[in-house]
Write an enzyme that holds these catalytic residues in place. Structure first.
Site, PDB file in Angstrom:
ATOM      1  N   ASP A  14      -9.319  -1.691   9.332  1.00 53.23           N
ATOM      2  CA  ASP A  14     -10.285  -1.735  10.428  1.00 53.23           C
ATOM      3  C   ASP A  14     -10.122  -3.021  11.236  1.00 53.23           C
ATOM      4  OD1 ASP A  14     -11.873   0.472  10.835  1.00 53.23           O
ATOM      5  OD2 ASP A  14     -13.731  -0.546  10.317  1.00 53.23           O
ATOM      6  N   GLU A  62       3.665   4.096  -0.528  1.00 52.33           N
ATOM      7  CA  GLU A  62       4.506   4.533  -1.640  1.00 52.33           C
ATOM      8  C   GLU A  62       5.555   5.533  -1.149  1.00 52.33           C
ATOM      9  OE1 GLU A  62       2.182   5.991  -4.891  1.00 52.33           O
ATOM     10  OE2 GLU A  62       1.006   4.137  -5.058  1.00 52.33           O
ATOM     11  N   SER A 103       0.931   7.523  14.641  1.00 53.81           N
ATOM     12  CA  SER A 103       0.172   7.993  15.806  1.00 53.81           C
ATOM     13  C   SER A 103      -0.537   9.317  15.545  1.00 53.81           C
ATOM     14  CB  SER A 103       1.109   8.124  17.011  1.00 53.81           C
ATOM     15  OG  SER A 103       1.519   6.846  17.462  1.00 53.81           O
ATOM     16  N   LEU A 111       0.817  -1.207   0.000  1.00 54.94           N
ATOM     17  CA  LEU A 111       0.000   0.000   0.000  1.00 54.94           C
ATOM     18  C   LEU A 111       0.855   1.264   0.000  1.00 54.94           C
ATOM     19  CD1 LEU A 111      -2.866   1.231   0.239  1.00 54.94           C
ATOM     20  CD2 LEU A 111      -2.647   1.014   2.726  1.00 54.94           C
ATOM     21  N   ARG A 163      17.746  -7.423  41.806  1.00 60.79           N
ATOM     22  CA  ARG A 163      18.864  -6.470  41.843  1.00 60.79           C
ATOM     23  C   ARG A 163      18.921  -5.766  43.197  1.00 60.79           C
ATOM     24  NH1 ARG A 163      23.169  -5.687  38.232  1.00 60.79           N
ATOM     25  NH2 ARG A 163      23.864  -3.520  38.280  1.00 60.79           N
ATOM     26  N   GLU A 184       0.813   1.130   9.573  1.00 65.33           N
ATOM     27  CA  GLU A 184      -0.654   1.040   9.567  1.00 65.33           C
ATOM     28  C   GLU A 184      -1.305   2.299  10.149  1.00 65.33           C
ATOM     29  OE1 GLU A 184      -2.686  -2.617  10.472  1.00 65.33           O
ATOM     30  OE2 GLU A 184      -0.839  -3.759  10.188  1.00 65.33           O
ATOM     31  N   GLY A 237       6.107   8.525  -1.947  1.00 69.58           N
ATOM     32  CA  GLY A 237       5.591   9.878  -1.760  1.00 69.58           C
ATOM     33  C   GLY A 237       4.309   9.961  -0.961  1.00 69.58           C
ATOM     34  N   SER A 279       0.813   7.482   5.186  1.00 72.52           N
ATOM     35  CA  SER A 279      -0.518   7.316   5.773  1.00 72.52           C
ATOM     36  C   SER A 279      -1.619   7.947   4.928  1.00 72.52           C
ATOM     37  CB  SER A 279      -0.532   7.938   7.176  1.00 72.52           C
ATOM     38  OG  SER A 279       0.346   7.242   8.040  1.00 72.52           O
ATOM     39  N   GLY A 330      19.206  -0.186  33.941  1.00 68.84           N
ATOM     40  CA  GLY A 330      20.485   0.517  33.927  1.00 68.84           C
ATOM     41  C   GLY A 330      21.241   0.253  32.639  1.00 68.84           C
TER      42      GLY A 330
END
Length: 380
Positions: free
Chosen positions: A237, A126, A364, A124, A265, A361, A128, A131, A337
């Site tokens: 969906d 490309e 955000s 899906l 720890r 997909e 350019g 989303s 750490g």
């Protein structure tokens, strides 16, 4: 041991609980060699198919895809191994359009992908247009009883190892979203080539695909001309909540690793877990995981109950779960750490795995636009 109390939530049925138990047992024997990503994915698809787990990635004729089974499977697989989750998910996403809209001959591919004998890809994105699917420029030109595809797709999962791709191209029935159509393209079709293999921070098989005079029979079109955008959104969906489920699996693993670290720890003569600041971090992690799980399984439940579209619910689930998982994993790294950024430690791998889920997909920020439009339009 990860928290399993969510399995008793009313969103899930006894069959889902049985699936979770069986999959946990199967994953106990899972061993993935990450030295060769392509080979690992091929082996995982074959193993998942042999185990029967890929049956959930598509629906039989006249049936619905059980989204809760997809979410539950992705969550458990992701908690055990990110590449196992990827291998499972792409069999569903790659053939989602065929499962939902495919003809009889097209659906013959489902027997192969569900058995793990063929690997699927979903083409899906490309160069350019990411989303913003409506800006796709790849063309499918009608010539008699055939279509000729020209253009490129990029960041295509399973690119280079898939036997078949679902490809979206502009057929020109209208401007923007109204002029796209979907096609089923076997990987050995002349004119289709892998232009570039793409390496990312968490190794997965990705590629840029080039279509140069790639001829397809009319029967390769999935659905009707101009229905490509609708088909793509219908597939997303179903599968967008499952991205949230994968993030949930990563987050649960991160919390497990953090709990083990904090209990074992020593700091200032006592376990790290005795420090109130550390307890606060652990509480925040557990809270975000439960909140994400509620949104993920709410969306999946709504779809399984027969909701025609769950665009708002799916966007909320993906957005919150992926962002929350990033925060949970970041805290787990901090609690480890120096070992948190050391190769070979689970939290270091999780830190690399989670980042892409906030992008693919629907990034955000795009999910926020989707949610806002739903609310403004009166759906919220």
């Amino acid at each position: 041991m990860s928290d399993k109390s969510f399995l008793d939530w009313p969103f899930l049925d006894p069959a889902h609980r049985a699936r979770a138990e069986a999959l946990e047992a199967w994953c106990a024997g899972l061993s993935v060699d990450h030295a060769d990503t392509d080979a690992a994915c091929r082996a995982l698809v074959a193993a998942l198919g042999a185990g029967g787990w890929l049956q959930a990635t598509a629906a039989g004729e006249g049936e619905r895809i059980d989204v809760r089974s997809l979410c539950l499977t992705r969550e458990i697989l992701a908690r055990h191994d990110g590449l196992a989750d990827f291998a499972f998910a792409m069999q569903g996403l790659g053939m989602g359009a065929v499962s939902l809209f495919g003809t009889g001959p097209q659906r013959d591919w489902l027997a192969e992908t569900r058995a793990g004998r063929a690997i699927a890809g979903f083409a899906l994105t490309e160069p350019g247009s990411g989303s913003d699917v409506a800006r796709s420029t790849m063309t499918a030109t009608r010539r008699g009883d055939r279509y000729v595809l020209d253009g490129e797709k990029t960041y295509i999962s399973n690119g280079g190892i898939a036997e078949v791709y679902t490809v979206f191209a502009r057929t020109g029935e209208g401007e923007g979203a109204r002029g796209l159509s979907a096609f089923l393209v076997p990987a050995d079709t002349p004119g289709l080539e892998v232009a570039e293999r793409i390496e990312v921070i968490a190794p997965h098989p990705l590629a840029r695909l080039r279509f140069d005079g790639c001829e397809l029979p009319e029967a390769a079109m999935i659905g009707a001309p101009g229905q490509g955008f609708r088909i793509a959104m219908s597939v997303l969906d179903v599968f967008r909540p499952t991205v949230g489920a994968a993030a949930l699996g990563f987050a649960r693993r991160a919390l497990d690793e953090a709990l083990d670290r904090c209990r074992g720890r020593q700091l200032f003569g006592a376990p790290l877990s005795d420090l109130q600041m550390v307890q606060g971090h652990l509480a925040d992690m557990a809270l975000e995981i439960d909140a994400a799980a509620l949104l993920v399984y709410r969306a999946a439940w709504a779809k399984d109950r027969g909701a025609p579209r769950i665009t708002r619910e799916a966007a909320m689930a993906k957005l919150f779960a992926t962002e929350a998982a990033q925060r949970v994993i970041d805290r787990a790294v901090q609690l480890h750490g120096g070992d948190g950024v050391r190769k070979g430690f689970a939290v270091e791998s999780l830190y690399r795995e989670i980042r892409a889920l906030r992008i693919y997909e629907g990034a955000s920020d795009v999910q926020k636009i989707v949610i806002a439009r739903a609310v403004l339009g009166g759906e919220g």
